[in-house]
Write a protein that holds these residues in place. Structure first.
Motif, PDB file in Angstrom:
ATOM      1  N   ALA A  45       0.745  -1.306  -0.107  1.00  0.00           N
ATOM      2  CA  ALA A  45      -0.146  -0.092  -0.069  1.00  0.00           C
ATOM      3  C   ALA A  45       0.844   1.292  -0.105  1.00  0.00           C
ATOM      4  CB  ALA A  45      -0.955   0.088   1.156  1.00  0.00           C
ATOM      5  N   ILE A  46       0.439   2.226  -0.640  1.00  0.00           N
ATOM      6  CA  ILE A  46       1.324   3.443  -0.829  1.00  0.00           C
ATOM      7  C   ILE A  46       1.966   4.082   0.429  1.00  0.00           C
ATOM      8  CG2 ILE A  46       1.133   6.169  -1.750  1.00  0.00           C
ATOM      9  CD1 ILE A  46      -0.362   4.932  -3.850  1.00  0.00           C
ATOM     10  N   HIS A  47       0.883   4.189   1.367  1.00  0.00           N
ATOM     11  CA  HIS A  47       1.255   4.711   2.740  1.00  0.00           C
ATOM     12  C   HIS A  47       2.454   3.839   3.253  1.00  0.00           C
ATOM     13  CE1 HIS A  47      -1.381   1.449   4.020  1.00  0.00           C
ATOM     14  NE2 HIS A  47      -1.042   1.627   5.228  1.00  0.00           N
ATOM     15  N   PRO A  51       8.587   7.049   1.132  1.00  0.00           N
ATOM     16  CA  PRO A  51       8.327   8.719   1.029  1.00  0.00           C
ATOM     17  C   PRO A  51       6.930   9.265   1.710  1.00  0.00           C
ATOM     18  CG  PRO A  51       8.889   7.746  -1.027  1.00  0.00           C
ATOM     19  CD  PRO A  51       8.607   6.360  -0.189  1.00  0.00           C
ATOM     20  N   PHE A  52       5.858   7.996   1.856  1.00  0.00           N
ATOM     21  CA  PHE A  52       4.432   8.478   2.430  1.00  0.00           C
ATOM     22  C   PHE A  52       4.397   8.050   3.762  1.00  0.00           C
ATOM     23  CE2 PHE A  52       4.768   7.614  -2.195  1.00  0.00           C
ATOM     24  CZ  PHE A  52       4.418   8.891  -2.716  1.00  0.00           C
ATOM     25  N   HIS A  53       5.364   7.544   4.493  1.00  0.00           N
ATOM     26  CA  HIS A  53       5.096   7.258   5.958  1.00  0.00           C
ATOM     27  C   HIS A  53       4.306   8.152   6.551  1.00  0.00           C
ATOM     28  CE1 HIS A  53       7.906   3.640   5.991  1.00  0.00           C
ATOM     29  NE2 HIS A  53       6.974   3.356   5.403  1.00  0.00           N
ATOM     30  N   SER A  54       4.719   9.664   6.400  1.00  0.00           N
ATOM     31  CA  SER A  54       4.175  10.544   7.132  1.00  0.00           C
ATOM     32  C   SER A  54       2.592  10.728   7.016  1.00  0.00           C
ATOM     33  CB  SER A  54       5.019  12.079   7.121  1.00  0.00           C
ATOM     34  OG  SER A  54       4.936  12.324   5.732  1.00  0.00           O
ATOM     35  N   ASP A  58      -1.368   1.990   9.045  1.00  0.00           N
ATOM     36  CA  ASP A  58      -2.182   0.886   8.766  1.00  0.00           C
ATOM     37  C   ASP A  58      -3.635   1.276   9.214  1.00  0.00           C
ATOM     38  OD1 ASP A  58      -0.370  -0.267   7.208  1.00  0.00           O
ATOM     39  OD2 ASP A  58       0.013  -2.026   8.647  1.00  0.00           O
ATOM     40  N   LYS A  59      -3.580   1.850  10.639  1.00  0.00           N
ATOM     41  CA  LYS A  59      -4.569   2.234  11.139  1.00  0.00           C
ATOM     42  C   LYS A  59      -5.507   3.302  10.391  1.00  0.00           C
ATOM     43  CE  LYS A  59      -4.423   4.967  14.659  1.00  0.00           C
ATOM     44  NZ  LYS A  59      -4.013   5.510  15.734  1.00  0.00           N
ATOM     45  N   PRO A  62      -7.062   1.095   6.784  1.00  0.00           N
ATOM     46  CA  PRO A  62      -7.527  -0.164   7.059  1.00  0.00           C
ATOM     47  C   PRO A  62      -7.548  -1.046   5.769  1.00  0.00           C
ATOM     48  CG  PRO A  62      -9.340   1.126   7.644  1.00  0.00           C
ATOM     49  CD  PRO A  62      -8.224   1.912   7.362  1.00  0.00           C
ATOM     50  N   VAL A  63      -8.256  -0.554   4.784  1.00  0.00           N
ATOM     51  CA  VAL A  63      -8.627  -1.351   3.471  1.00  0.00           C
ATOM     52  C   VAL A  63      -7.619  -1.412   2.529  1.00  0.00           C
ATOM     53  CG1 VAL A  63     -10.177  -1.352   1.520  1.00  0.00           C
ATOM     54  CG2 VAL A  63     -11.041  -0.329   3.583  1.00  0.00           C
ATOM     55  N   SER A  64      -7.012  -0.306   2.393  1.00  0.00           N
ATOM     56  CA  SER A  64      -5.629  -0.631   1.614  1.00  0.00           C
ATOM     57  C   SER A  64      -4.579  -1.559   2.421  1.00  0.00           C
ATOM     58  CB  SER A  64      -4.984   0.863   1.478  1.00  0.00           C
ATOM     59  OG  SER A  64      -5.659   1.908   0.895  1.00  0.00           O
ATOM     60  N   SER A  65      -4.691  -1.575   3.498  1.00  0.00           N
ATOM     61  CA  SER A  65      -3.479  -2.430   4.322  1.00  0.00           C
ATOM     62  C   SER A  65      -3.984  -3.561   4.198  1.00  0.00           C
ATOM     63  CB  SER A  65      -3.494  -2.085   5.956  1.00  0.00           C
ATOM     64  OG  SER A  65      -3.132  -0.630   5.914  1.00  0.00           O
TER      65      SER A  65
END
Length: 100
Positions: A45-47, A51-54, A58-59, A62-65
């Protein structure tokens, strides 16, 4: 089969990868590798990419995760023959029969 689903696409589309959302992805992956069927886990998932951690965890997504944790890319391409496709399908069915 209820354990495997395919995202919808338009009739005129030709998907680059054959995405499948599966139950028990890690066990299925190992089962198929032992039978010389090499599937790949899909992109995270992108998050989850540095580069996108910020942007969230996952919380927050939730769907993407959940999808990211359960998507595989099935073997595909012009060299794949009907008997290869049947072999892959039969082994996926066998995995879920054996793991009920």
């Amino acid at each position: 089969m209820k354990e495997i689903n395919f995202p919808p696409f338009q009739e005129e589309e030709i998907p680059l990868w054959v995405d499948a959302i599966v139950e028990e992805r890690n066990s299925l992956t190992e089962f198929l590798k032992m039978r010389n069927i090499h599937i790949r886990e899909a992109w995270p998932a992108i998050h989850r990419n540095p580069p996108f951690h910020s942007y969230g965890s996952d919380k927050d997504f939730p769907v993407s995760s959940k999808i990211s944790d359960n998507v595989i890319w099935l073997p595909n391409g012009p060299a794949l023959q009907d008997e290869d496709i049947n072999y892959i399908c039969e082994n996926i069915k066998a995995f879920y029969r054996e793991n009920k």
